[in-house]
Design a protein around this motif. Structure first.
Motif: not given
Length: 869
Positions: A3, A5, A12-13, A28-29, A32-33
């Motif tokens: 993934n 980053v 995360n991108k 995830k987006y 986590q970010n």
């Protein structure tokens, strides 16, 4: 696929090329970010807060530099800021007889004792004690101790070494607690060991004797040196049990008579502990002599094995060191004890570029060798040698030490250590808070006359330069090093006292056997002065040739007044017989020393040199005493082709003010030079130094820095260094300001009239300063006075000096100057001429003339003369 980053904080991108990203993953987006951003913010905040603290907080790390050699770890490179040094005084109650330079003060039984110039620890000699008794298997030397208070505590120490006997013992004789006398013994015949015997009131008896005993067979022997006896406090007495022999020896070193903390220093050695090759010693036969290419490159043209360079570098026990050098020869790195006896061979000669060692717990030196070793004849090069603490590889650096040296004496109460003199720093200048005064009893004192007297003794009295704190505040040391008893009641010789009604007046009782004055004779003030300069009076009439012909030949007012001096300054062996009243100090004479508590403390500026800095990481630091910085040195050549020597037995060569243990540096017109050689010795005046003829500049002025051979007490340096940048910046700002001020003052003093600065002297005998009184030494050596004095004592002799000029400001012969004076403050009162007298000893006195026998004002403007000593 991985993934994608963000590059800095790893957010995360969305990978828009992947089918799996067609939906939005909140965990995830978002979560986590958010966690990553929060974590980054926390870390950034902590870093900013830490930086803000470093820039806004003036934090320092306290550090105490203990006496001796040590390793100090610093968080960063920074200057050491001294916050204080406190004084200490040791008084050896044996005087100077414990230096083992003269056998006569010691008695022996079942033995003989002779001087030995090889087996010694201090001075030129020690004692070799040999058993002569055919029975009893023991021999000894002993001395009665009389100048003690049997209610006090003491420690008796000596340096002992066994020869071929069973053992050698230091003992306080007579029965102590438990029915045995306190003693310490040594069996080691390889080196001297310091032993200490504790003495408390219960150990004293009617016969108090100290002794060194050798146990063994007829003809067997042992060695002794540096015997000393100190009165200590009860707390120090108790603490001895928890100290190692090395700690006891360091705390109570041998001193002659009375010694303060003299000229303390702290040296931080560089990351490279090795000095240049100029300071190395040659190893092996000189048939193949090593030679120096540059300070850190040497070449050995060896004609055989084991030819090269060697060093003995002080080290700290239980510490790892590494030696590295570019070479094609062999090297060795070994540790040695304080007597330079090998401890660890460490593999001997190594065909290597580096070597490491962990020093033993009794290590004092590292022995470093760069030579041909077993390779034999050939040419070998050694380049960029480096000795480091630890094993970390470091880029080569030359030795860059830093030092703080202070030229001052620091006293304290000899027993309790109370009321210690202190050193402190203010605006870049160091000062001494003086609580003690010292006087050396020479011809410069006004010896008023005789006070009390009795059978076999007389009491003299005189005035000190300043007020004492009263009775029992003085410590007086006799010419032979003996401490006088302080007692207001005088009933015998060798007693001192301070007058209870006059805090300046001191009394000393003197035995007829010391002075030569008979019971029926009262000496004049000048005859008392002659005694304090080392001369004994006697009746020289008829067949009386010496003070001891007949025995104890005293002068009782009849016959011929005569004088003689002690050949060695102590014992009754006479020279210099004369029937003229002596007016100069006798040869080899050590004057009485007087230490007293001042009634009023004073602050005095002291001479200092250097700035102590700490390197980041480990620093090897030495704290000691007895350093002399930049003392003027006069070199002389023994032959037209030889080099130039100092402190050597060479005609015309100057001699150091103190006996020299080791030279630290030579300065040509203020600039340090290299290429000189040193000869370390204890004879003559100690170590000598030689500068090769091709390096010597006959038109330059030279000075030297060195360590004294005589020891004195050692004390800690207390201070701190900057832990954060704000403290470092503040210290840098203060230093720049202080240096700018100093440079400005020096620039203003370029004119001869103000160079090197007007001195405002201490004035004595009631005179006080009027106007801006003082004197200055010009660049051509002329001393120039200015200003005036008022309300003092005119003297018909030298008994009432107005001041004392220091070394370097004195004439070679007695000078007289007519100066103007007035005997009142009104312009209508009488004017006249006074006579100003200046002696080679620096004594400055004002005397009346026929037309002027009193004065309220004396003008010194434009008095000048050439200073020649």
């Amino acid at each position: 696929m991985t993934n994608p980053v963000t590059p800095n904080i790893g957010l995360n991108k969305i990978d828009r090329t992947s089918p799996s990203t067609t939906y939005f993953d909140l965990e995830k987006y978002i979560d986590q970010n958010a966690d990553a951003v929060d974590r980054f913010a926390g870390e950034t905040s902590e870093s900013i807060n830490a930086l803000e603290k470093r820039l806004d907080t003036e934090e320092r790390r306290e550090v105490v530099l203990q006496p001796g050699l040590q390793i100090v770890n610093a968080e960063r490179s920074a200057p050491f800021k001294l916050s204080g040094i406190k004084g200490r005084t040791l008084v050896n109650l044996l005087g100077r007889v414990g230096n083992c330079e003269d056998v006569s003060p010691w008695s022996d039984s079942g033995s003989t004792h002779a001087l030995d110039n090889v087996n010694k620890t201090t001075g030129n000699n020690g004692f070799k004690i040999t058993i002569t008794a055919s029975s009893g298997n023991t021999g000894n030397i002993f001395r009665r101790i009389n100048n003690i208070d049997k209610t006090k505590h003491y420690v008796l120490l000596a340096d002992l070494k066994n020869g071929n006997a069973t053992r050698i013992v230091l003992q306080k004789q007579n029965v102590g607690i438990g029915g045995s006398a306190p003693f310490m013994e040594v069996t080691d015949n390889t080196k001297f060991s310091t032993v200490a015997v504790k003495i408390q009131p219960a150990y004293f008896s009617s016969d108090d004797t100290i002794a060194v005993l050798v146990y063994g067979a007829l003809g067997q022997y042992g060695y002794a040196d540096a015997i000393r006896l100190y009165e200590i406090s009860e707390a120090e007495y108790a603490a001895l049990d928890d100290m190692t022999p090395e700690q006891v020896a360091a705390k109570y070193p041998y001193v002659d008579s009375v010694q303060p903390v003299r000229n303390p220093y702290a040296i931080r050695y560089g990351e490279n502990l090795l000095p240049p090759f100029y300071e190395a010693f040659f190893a092996g036969s000189l048939a193949g002599s090593p030679y120096i290419v540059s300070p850190y490159e040497g070449i050995v043209n060896a004609s055989g094995v084991n030819v090269g360079f060697q060093y003995w570098i002080p080290c700290v026990p239980n510490t790892e060191y590494t030696f590295a050098v570019e070479n094609d020869g062999v090297i060795a790195l070994q540790d040695m004890d304080k007597d330079k006896v090998l401890i660890n061979n460490n593999g001997g000669f190594l065909n290597a570029q580096r070597a490491s060692i962990i020093t033993a717990n009794n290590a004092a030196y590292l022995h470093i060798l760069m030579s041909s070793g077993p390779k034999g004849a050939g040419t070998y090069t050694f380049k960029n040698p480096m000795l480091m603490i630890g094993t970390e590889s470091k880029r080569f650096k030359p030795k860059e030490a830093s030092m703080l040296a202070l030229q001052t004496d620091l006293y304290a109460d000899p027993v309790s250590g109370a009321n210690a003199d202190e050193v402190f720093e203010k605006d870049g200048q160091y000062f001494r808070l003086a609580k003690w005064g010292k006087a050396t009893l020479t011809d410069k004192f006004n010896y008023v006359g005789i006070g009390g007297k009795g059978a076999g003794w007389k009491q003299t009295f005189f005035d000190l330069p300043s007020n004492t704190s009263g009775p029992y505040s003085e410590t007086v040391i006799k010419y032979d090093g003996k401490k006088l008893q302080s007692n207001q009641i005088t009933s015998s010789p060798d007693i001192s006292a301070i007058d209870s009604g006059n805090a300046k007046r001191c009394y000393i009782s003197i035995a007829n056997t010391d002075s030569g004055w008979g019971d029926n004779y009262s000496p004049t003030a000048d005859e008392i002065k002659a005694y304090f300069m080392g001369w004994m009076m006697y009746d020289g009439s008829g067949s009386n040739a010496t003070p001891d012909n007949p025995v104890n030949n005293f002068y009782n007012g009849t016959g011929v007044k005569a004088w003689a001096y002690r050949a060695d300054g102590v014992t009754r062996s006479w020279l210099g017989w004369t029937d003229k009243l002596p007016t100069t100090q006798a040869p080899n004479w050590t004057p009485y020393q007087l230490l007293y508590r001042l009634a009023k403390e004073s602050i005095e500026p002291i001479v200092s040199e250097g700035m102590l800095t700490l390197n980041e990481g480990d620093n090897q630091i030495e704290v000691g005493t007895g350093i002399v910085v930049r003392e003027r040195a006069v070199f002389a050549a023994e032959t037209p082709t030889s080099g130039y020597s100092y402190n050597a037995a060479v005609p015309g060569a100057g001699q150091a003010k103190y006996k020299v243990k080791d030279f630290l540096g030579v300065y040509e017109s203020g600039r340090p030079i290299s290429g000189y050689t040193k000869v370390l010795r204890t004879t003559h005046n100690g170590a000598a130094i030689n500068v090769p003829r091709d390096l010597f500049n006959t038109s330059a002025a030279y000075s030297v820095s060195y360590l004294m051979l005589d020891t004195s007490p050692n004390v800690p340096f207390t201070g701190s260094y900057a832990a954060y940048e704000k403290a470092m910046l503040q210290e840098l700002t203060d230093s720049v300001r202080q240096n700018a001020t100093a440079v400005s003052v020096l620039m203003n003093k370029k004119v001869d009239k103000d160079q090197p600065g007007w001195i405002s002297p201490t004035i004595m005998n009631s005179w006080t300063k009027q106007d801006d009184f003082g004197y200055v030494r010009l660049s051509n050596g002329i001393i120039l006075f200015r200003g005036s004095l008022k309300d003092g004592i005119l003297s018909s002799t030298d008994s009432a000096p107005i001041m004392l000029l220091p070394d370097g400001y004195r004439p070679k012969e007695v000078l007289y100057f007519p100066i103007g004076g007035r005997n009142g403050y009104s312009v209508l009162t009488g004017y006249g001429t006074l006579r100003l007298l200046i002696t080679p000893e620096g004594l400055v006195t004002l005397r009346g003339q026929n037309d002027m026998n009193m004065a309220t004002i004396a003008w010194f403007n434009n008095v000048s003369f050439l200073a020649e000593q």
